[in-house]
Design a protein around this motif. Structure first.
Motif, PDB file in Angstrom:
ATOM      1  N   PHE A  55       0.821  -1.215   0.000  1.00  0.00           N
ATOM      2  CA  PHE A  55       0.000   0.000   0.000  1.00  0.00           C
ATOM      3  C   PHE A  55       0.858   1.271   0.000  1.00  0.00           C
ATOM      4  CE2 PHE A  55      -2.731   3.225   2.035  1.00  0.00           C
ATOM      5  CZ  PHE A  55      -3.814   3.171   1.166  1.00  0.00           C
ATOM      6  N   MET A 113       4.897 -14.453   4.672  1.00  0.00           N
ATOM      7  CA  MET A 113       3.493 -14.506   4.263  1.00  0.00           C
ATOM      8  C   MET A 113       3.024 -13.081   4.013  1.00  0.00           C
ATOM      9  SD  MET A 113       0.213 -16.455   5.868  1.00  0.00           S
ATOM     10  CE  MET A 113       0.282 -17.941   4.872  1.00  0.00           C
ATOM     11  N   GLY A 151      -0.426 -10.801   3.755  1.00  0.00           N
ATOM     12  CA  GLY A 151      -1.872 -10.741   3.945  1.00  0.00           C
ATOM     13  C   GLY A 151      -2.461  -9.942   2.799  1.00  0.00           C
ATOM     14  N   GLY A 186      -1.026  -6.939   2.136  1.00  0.00           N
ATOM     15  CA  GLY A 186       0.049  -6.031   1.733  1.00  0.00           C
ATOM     16  C   GLY A 186      -0.280  -4.578   2.039  1.00  0.00           C
ATOM     17  N   THR A 227       0.718  -2.912   4.791  1.00  0.00           N
ATOM     18  CA  THR A 227       1.799  -2.158   5.406  1.00  0.00           C
ATOM     19  C   THR A 227       2.412  -1.276   4.312  1.00  0.00           C
ATOM     20  OG1 THR A 227       2.946  -4.261   5.174  1.00  0.00           O
ATOM     21  CG2 THR A 227       2.461  -3.553   7.399  1.00  0.00           C
ATOM     22  N   GLN A 247       7.163  -4.356   4.380  1.00  0.00           N
ATOM     23  CA  GLN A 247       7.193  -5.299   5.500  1.00  0.00           C
ATOM     24  C   GLN A 247       6.826  -6.729   5.095  1.00  0.00           C
ATOM     25  OE1 GLN A 247       6.075  -2.145   5.679  1.00  0.00           O
ATOM     26  NE2 GLN A 247       6.310  -1.264   7.706  1.00  0.00           N
ATOM     27  N   LEU A 300      -8.456  -5.780   5.737  1.00  0.00           N
ATOM     28  CA  LEU A 300      -7.161  -6.275   6.220  1.00  0.00           C
ATOM     29  C   LEU A 300      -7.299  -7.743   6.597  1.00  0.00           C
ATOM     30  CD1 LEU A 300      -6.337  -3.224   8.530  1.00  0.00           C
ATOM     31  CD2 LEU A 300      -5.647  -3.564   6.157  1.00  0.00           C
ATOM     32  N   GLY A 333      -2.945  -4.202  15.342  1.00  0.00           N
ATOM     33  CA  GLY A 333      -4.341  -3.974  14.969  1.00  0.00           C
ATOM     34  C   GLY A 333      -5.039  -3.076  15.975  1.00  0.00           C
ATOM     35  N   GLY A 348       7.264 -17.424  13.067  1.00  0.00           N
ATOM     36  CA  GLY A 348       6.478 -18.473  12.430  1.00  0.00           C
ATOM     37  C   GLY A 348       5.446 -17.872  11.503  1.00  0.00           C
ATOM     38  N   ILE A 349       4.890 -18.746  10.664  1.00  0.00           N
ATOM     39  CA  ILE A 349       3.783 -18.351   9.791  1.00  0.00           C
ATOM     40  C   ILE A 349       2.505 -18.876  10.440  1.00  0.00           C
ATOM     41  CG2 ILE A 349       2.727 -18.645   7.519  1.00  0.00           C
ATOM     42  CD1 ILE A 349       5.291 -17.011   7.389  1.00  0.00           C
ATOM     43  N   ILE A 350       1.604 -17.974  10.742  1.00  0.00           N
ATOM     44  CA  ILE A 350       0.346 -18.376  11.376  1.00  0.00           C
ATOM     45  C   ILE A 350      -0.542 -19.025  10.324  1.00  0.00           C
ATOM     46  CG2 ILE A 350      -1.765 -17.494  12.443  1.00  0.00           C
ATOM     47  CD1 ILE A 350      -0.015 -15.481  13.889  1.00  0.00           C
ATOM     48  N   TRP A 385      -5.895   5.397  -4.662  1.00  0.00           N
ATOM     49  CA  TRP A 385      -5.513   4.227  -3.850  1.00  0.00           C
ATOM     50  C   TRP A 385      -4.138   3.700  -4.273  1.00  0.00           C
ATOM     51  CZ3 TRP A 385      -7.809   2.590   0.458  1.00  0.00           C
ATOM     52  CH2 TRP A 385      -7.590   1.291   0.923  1.00  0.00           C
ATOM     53  N   TYR A 443       4.753   2.568  15.562  1.00  0.00           N
ATOM     54  CA  TYR A 443       3.907   1.423  15.202  1.00  0.00           C
ATOM     55  C   TYR A 443       4.477   0.917  13.891  1.00  0.00           C
ATOM     56  CZ  TYR A 443      -0.515  -1.148  14.333  1.00  0.00           C
ATOM     57  OH  TYR A 443      -1.465  -2.118  14.101  1.00  0.00           O
ATOM     58  N   THR A 461      10.366 -13.407   7.067  1.00  0.00           N
ATOM     59  CA  THR A 461       9.883 -12.023   7.054  1.00  0.00           C
ATOM     60  C   THR A 461      11.020 -10.999   7.095  1.00  0.00           C
ATOM     61  OG1 THR A 461       8.030 -12.960   8.310  1.00  0.00           O
ATOM     62  CG2 THR A 461       7.998 -10.595   7.963  1.00  0.00           C
ATOM     63  N   GLN A 505      10.690  -6.810   7.389  1.00  0.00           N
ATOM     64  CA  GLN A 505      10.644  -5.983   8.600  1.00  0.00           C
ATOM     65  C   GLN A 505      12.005  -5.364   8.889  1.00  0.00           C
ATOM     66  OE1 GLN A 505       8.059  -5.072  10.217  1.00  0.00           O
ATOM     67  NE2 GLN A 505       6.443  -6.574   9.828  1.00  0.00           N
TER      68      GLN A 505
HETATM   69  C1  LIG Z   1      -6.590   1.704   4.337  1.00  0.00           C
HETATM   70  C2  LIG Z   1      -5.850   1.120   5.503  1.00  0.00           C
HETATM   71  C3  LIG Z   1      -6.395   1.207   6.765  1.00  0.00           C
HETATM   72  C4  LIG Z   1      -5.736   0.678   7.861  1.00  0.00           C
HETATM   73  N1  LIG Z   1      -6.318   0.779   9.083  1.00  0.00           N
HETATM   74  C5  LIG Z   1      -5.689   0.281  10.153  1.00  0.00           C
HETATM   75  C6  LIG Z   1      -6.271   0.372  11.449  1.00  0.00           C
HETATM   76  O1  LIG Z   1      -7.334   0.941  11.643  1.00  0.00           O
HETATM   77  N2  LIG Z   1      -5.593  -0.170  12.488  1.00  0.00           N
HETATM   78  C7  LIG Z   1      -4.397  -0.792  12.324  1.00  0.00           C
HETATM   79  O2  LIG Z   1      -3.833  -1.278  13.293  1.00  0.00           O
HETATM   80  N3  LIG Z   1      -3.826  -0.879  11.107  1.00  0.00           N
HETATM   81  C8  LIG Z   1      -4.432  -0.360  10.029  1.00  0.00           C
HETATM   82  N4  LIG Z   1      -3.837  -0.451   8.802  1.00  0.00           N
HETATM   83  C9  LIG Z   1      -2.527  -1.073   8.691  1.00  0.00           C
HETATM   84  C10 LIG Z   1      -2.669  -2.603   8.766  1.00  0.00           C
HETATM   85  O3  LIG Z   1      -2.984  -2.952  10.063  1.00  0.00           O
HETATM   86  C11 LIG Z   1      -1.445  -3.283   8.497  1.00  0.00           C
HETATM   87  O4  LIG Z   1      -1.133  -3.092   7.182  1.00  0.00           O
HETATM   88  C12 LIG Z   1      -1.479  -4.781   8.827  1.00  0.00           C
HETATM   89  O5  LIG Z   1      -0.305  -5.264   8.368  1.00  0.00           O
HETATM   90  C13 LIG Z   1      -2.622  -5.645   8.312  1.00  0.00           C
HETATM   91  O6  LIG Z   1      -2.731  -5.586   6.966  1.00  0.00           O
HETATM   92  P1  LIG Z   1      -2.437  -6.783   5.934  1.00  0.00           P
HETATM   93  O7  LIG Z   1      -3.444  -7.853   6.071  1.00  0.00           O
HETATM   94  O8  LIG Z   1      -2.337  -6.129   4.627  1.00  0.00           O
HETATM   95  O9  LIG Z   1      -1.014  -7.388   6.377  1.00  0.00           O
HETATM   96  P2  LIG Z   1       0.348  -7.378   5.548  1.00  0.00           P
HETATM   97  O10 LIG Z   1       0.776  -5.979   5.345  1.00  0.00           O
HETATM   98  O11 LIG Z   1       0.235  -8.231   4.355  1.00  0.00           O
HETATM   99  O12 LIG Z   1       1.320  -8.097   6.589  1.00  0.00           O
HETATM  100  C14 LIG Z   1       1.808  -7.410   7.717  1.00  0.00           C
HETATM  101  C15 LIG Z   1       3.027  -8.182   8.265  1.00  0.00           C
HETATM  102  O13 LIG Z   1       2.607  -9.433   8.786  1.00  0.00           O
HETATM  103  C16 LIG Z   1       3.245 -10.516   8.102  1.00  0.00           C
HETATM  104  N5  LIG Z   1       2.230 -11.554   7.984  1.00  0.00           N
HETATM  105  C17 LIG Z   1       1.030 -11.476   7.356  1.00  0.00           C
HETATM  106  N6  LIG Z   1       0.333 -12.602   7.553  1.00  0.00           N
HETATM  107  C18 LIG Z   1       1.099 -13.416   8.317  1.00  0.00           C
HETATM  108  C19 LIG Z   1       0.919 -14.717   8.862  1.00  0.00           C
HETATM  109  N7  LIG Z   1      -0.201 -15.418   8.673  1.00  0.00           N
HETATM  110  N8  LIG Z   1       1.929 -15.254   9.592  1.00  0.00           N
HETATM  111  C20 LIG Z   1       3.069 -14.562   9.808  1.00  0.00           C
HETATM  112  N9  LIG Z   1       3.289 -13.322   9.313  1.00  0.00           N
HETATM  113  C21 LIG Z   1       2.312 -12.757   8.584  1.00  0.00           C
HETATM  114  C22 LIG Z   1       3.717  -9.929   6.791  1.00  0.00           C
HETATM  115  O14 LIG Z   1       4.830 -10.610   6.272  1.00  0.00           O
HETATM  116  C23 LIG Z   1       4.062  -8.508   7.190  1.00  0.00           C
HETATM  117  O15 LIG Z   1       5.335  -8.450   7.753  1.00  0.00           O
HETATM  118  C24 LIG Z   1      -4.474   0.064   7.688  1.00  0.00           C
HETATM  119  C25 LIG Z   1      -3.907  -0.020   6.426  1.00  0.00           C
HETATM  120  C26 LIG Z   1      -4.583   0.507   5.338  1.00  0.00           C
HETATM  121  C27 LIG Z   1      -3.936   0.450   4.001  1.00  0.00           C
END
Ligand SMILES: Cc1cc2nc3c(=O)[nH]c(=O)nc-3n(C[C@H](O)[C@H](O)[C@H](O)COP(=O)(O)OP(=O)(O)OC[C@H]3O[C@@H](n4cnc5c(N)ncnc54)[C@H](O)[C@@H]3O)c2cc1C
Length: 487
Positions: free
Chosen positions: A66, A102, A104, A106, A108, A112, A168, A178, A228-230, A344, A442, A479, A482
Motif C-alpha cells: 500500500f 506470508m 496478507g 500487503g 503495510t 514489510q 485487512l 491492529g 512463524g507463519i500463522i 488508492w 507502530y 519475514t 521488517q
Molecule cells: C486503508 C488502511 C487502513 C488501515 N487501518 C488500520 C487500522 O485501523 N488499524 C491498524 O492497526 N492498522 C491499520 N492499517 C494497517 C494494517 O494494520 C497493516 O497493514 C497490517 O499489516 C494488516 O494488513 P495486511 O493484512 O495487509 O497485512 P500485511 O501488510 O500483508 O502483513 C503485515 C506483516 O505481517 C506478516 N504476515 C502477514 N500474515 C502473516 C501470517 N499469517 N503469519 C506470519 N506473518 C504474517 C507480513 O509478512 C508482514 O510483515 C491500515 C492499512 C490501510 C492500508
C-alpha cells in the motif's frame, strides 16, 4: 536473476500440473520444471496442494504494497492449498537459505511483507472460516476482517476489536497489532486471540495458547512475522449489538481535546473512541480536533446522551445512528471512491506513532506548527487507549497508562519521487522527536529503521526477541521485509 523460465500458462499445481513436479535449482537459485530438473542439480518439491507462481505478473503483484515505495521482487509466490504446503516451502527454504514471508493484504507501507529473491506466501488462498461457536471462531490467516464480521454477525456475534478498514487480513493484523476504536476497551486485535497454529521458521508445526506454550504464543502474536507463519487462529466472540450511536465532538483547542479524550478513555464511557486532527483554514492555528465516539445498543434499549456530560467541545456536536455493521464498515464508500479515482494506487508514506500522554499535547502542538495540510493529503489520527489493556510483550508502546496513536496518513503524488522521499524523511524526523520523548513507532510505518532502532524499540525485550529468533527461526529465513535481522 532469471525467473522467467516458466510462463504464466504453465502455473504449477504440485504433481497434477501439466508440467509436472516443480524443483528448485540451488546453484542457479531458480525454480524449474521436472523436465528441466533432469538436466540440472535441482531438488524436487513433491506434491504441493496449491501452486507456485513464477510469472512476472504474479511476482510484480507482491513486489509492492500500500505504500508503493519499496519494490522487492521474489523468486516465487506460493498460493498454498494447505498448511502442509507452507511447511514444505519453509523446510525447503531452510535447506537452501531462501527467505520467506506470508503476505496478507500487503497494507503495510514500507516493504514489510516483501521478500527480495525469496518466496512470498500469499495468504489469500487460506481464507476459510472453519467454525463459529457462541464464544469463539476458528479462522485461517487470509480471512478478511470484513468477511469475519459478516460471518459472525449472521450468528448474532462479533469480534471484539476492529481496525478502521475491514479489508485487512487476520494474519497481518495479528503480526503488527491492529488498533482501532475498541482498543481503549479490549486492547489490540492481537490481544484478543485464544489459540494459534503456526509453522515455525525451523519448519515445525505448533499449537499454542496462553495455557499451552505461552512464551511461544506471545512470540507468534505480535512478533512481526519473525518466528512463524500463522496458519490458523481461534478468536473470541461476544454478542453483537445491532446499532451504533455515533458522536462527533469538535474542538478548536488541542488542550481541551486532550483533556476530554483523557476523561473519556479513563472512565470508559464509550464502546468506541477515536479522534482526528482536521485541517481547517478558518481556525487560527489551521487545525481543529474531532473526538469521535460510539455507543452500541440493540433497540428497544438506547444510549443516554448524558454520555456526553463533562465533555466540553467548543465547536459543536453531531449525533448519528448507524447499523452496527455499517459503522464498522464505514470506510467502504471512501475506499471505493479512492480505488475508482486511482488515488488508492498513489504512494502512501504513512507515519504511525505511539505518544505518551504526558508529552502528547506539546509534541502535537510542535508537529502541527510545522505541518501543512498539503504535506499530508490524508487523515491525521489522534486518539488514546490504555496500556493496561495491551498484553503482547513484543508489541512495544510507551510506558505510561494513557497512550495516543498519532498517525499522519499521507498520500503523495503518483509521479513525484522527490516528494515521496521528502515525506519519508519527514516521517523519520517526527519519529526521532517522538522517540526522544518516550514515543514508539507502530511498525506499519514508512520510514527506515536501523538495527540500532530495533534494539532501542524492543528495549528490555530485545534479548528475549533475539533468543526467540535463534530458537524458532535459526536460519533467519522469515519475514526479512521488517528489516530486523536482515540489514
Ligand atoms: C486503508 C488502511 C487502513 C488501515 N487501518 C488500520 C487500522 O485501523 N488499524 C491498524 O492497526 N492498522 C491499520 N492499517 C494497517 C494494517 O494494520 C497493516 O497493514 C497490517 O499489516 C494488516 O494488513 P495486511 O493484512 O495487509 O497485512 P500485511 O501488510 O500483508 O502483513 C503485515 C506483516 O505481517 C506478516 N504476515 C502477514 N500474515 C502473516 C501470517 N499469517 N503469519 C506470519 N506473518 C504474517 C507480513 O509478512 C508482514 O510483515 C491500515 C492499512 C490501510 C492500508
Amino acid at each position: 536473476m532469471n525467473t522467467g523460465r516458466i510462463k504464466r500458462r504453465d502455473i504449477l499445481i504440485g504433481t497434477t500440473a501439466t508440467i509436472g513436479v516443480i524443483a528448485f535449482d540451488p546453484v542457479e537459485k531458480l525454480w524449474i520444471t521436472d523436465v528441466q530438473a533432469q538436466s540440472t542439480s535441482s531438488i524436487t518439491i513433491p506434491n504441493l496442494d496449491g501452486q507456485l507462481l513464477l510469472d512476472p505478473e504474479s511476482l510484480a503483484a507482491v513486489a509492492d504494497d500500500f505504500g508503493h515505495i519499496i519494490k522487492k521482487t521474489p523468486m516465487a509466490v506460493l498460493q498454498p492449498g494447505s498448511k502442509r504446503d507452507i511447511a514444505k516451502i519453509i523446510r525447503y527454504a531452510n535447506r537452501f537459505g531462501i527467505k520467506v514471508a506470508m503476505r496478507g493484504q500487503g497494507h503495510t507501507t514500507y516493504g514489510q511483507a516483501q521478500v527480495d529473491a525469496g518466496v512470498v506466501i500469499d495468504s489469500k488462498t487460506l481464507n476459510k472460516i472453519h467454525h463459529i461457536s457462541s464464544t469463539q471462531v476458528i479462522v485461517e490467516p487470509g480471512v478478511l476482517i470484513l468477511d469475519l464480521l459478516k460471518a459472525t454477525l449472521a450468528q448474532g456475534l462479533t469480534p471484539k476489536v476492529f481496525p478502521d478498514y475491514l479489508g485487512l487480513s487476520v494474519g497481518g493484523l495479528l503480526q503488527v497489532g491492529g488498533i482501532g476504536g475498541h482498543t481503549q476497551k479490549f486492547g489490540l486485535f492481537a490481544d484478543n486471540v485464544l489459540e494459534v497454529q503456526a509453522i515455525l521458521g525451523k519448519g515445525v508445526s505448533t499449537v499454542s495458547s496462553l495455557n499451552k506454550k505461552p512464551s511461544l504464543f506471545n512470540s507468534l502474536i505480535g512478533g512481526l512475522g519473525q518466528f512463524g507463519i500463522i496458519t490458523q487462529t481461534t478468536l473470541p466472540l461476544i454478542g453483537a449489538p445491532t446499532h451504533a450511536r455515533v458522536y462527533q465532538l469538535s474542538y478548536t483547542s488541542l488542550q481541551q481535546y486532550i483533556a476530554d479524550q483523557n476523561q473519556a478513555v479513563t472512565d470508559g464511557r464509550f464502546n468506541y473512541l477515536e479522534g482526528q486532527v482536521i485541517a481547517n483554514p478558518s481556525s487560527t492555528t489551521g487545525w481543529t480536533y474531532l473526538l469521535e465516539a460510539a455507543s452500541y445498543y440493540t433497540p428497544p434499549q438506547a444510549p443516554s446522551d448524558s454520555l456526553l456530560d463533562g465533555l466540553s467541545p467548543d465547536g459543536g456536536t453531531t449525533i448519528d445512528e448507524f447499523s452496527y455493521f455499517d459503522w464498522q464498515n464505514r470506510l467502504a464508500p471512501l475506499v471505493a471512491a479512492l480505488q475508482e479515482s486511482g488515488v488508492w494506487q498513489f504512494p502512501h508514506p504513512w507515519l504511525d506513532l505511539f505518544i505518551p500522554n504526558s508529552k502528547v499535547e506539546s509534541y502535537i502542538h510542535q508537529v502541527l506548527q510545522n505541518l501543512k495540510s498539503t504535506d499530508v493529503n490524508g487523515p491525521i489520527l489522534l486518539y488514546p487507549f490504555l496500556r493496561s489493556k495491551l498484553t503482547r510483550p513484543f508489541i512495544k508502546v510507551p510506558s505510561e497508562e494513557i497512550i495516543y496513536l498519532f498517525s499522519i496518513l499521507r498520500t503523495a503524488p503518483s509521479d513525484d519521487p522527490n516528494t515521496v522521499q521528502a515525506m519519508v524523511a519527514a516521517n523519520r524526523s517526527l519519529f526521532e522527536q517522538a522517540r526522544d520523548q518516550g514515543g514508539k513507532s507502530y511498525r506499519i510505518s514508512a520510514f527506515p529503521f536501523s538495527p540500532q532502532d530495533w534494539i532501542e524499540h524492543f528495549a528490555r525485550s530485545w534479548n528475549k526477541f533475539r533468543r526467540q529468533k535463534v530458537s524458532l527461526d535459526p536460519k533467519n529465513i522469515l519475514t526479512p521485509g521488517q528489516g530486523i535481522f536482515n540489514q
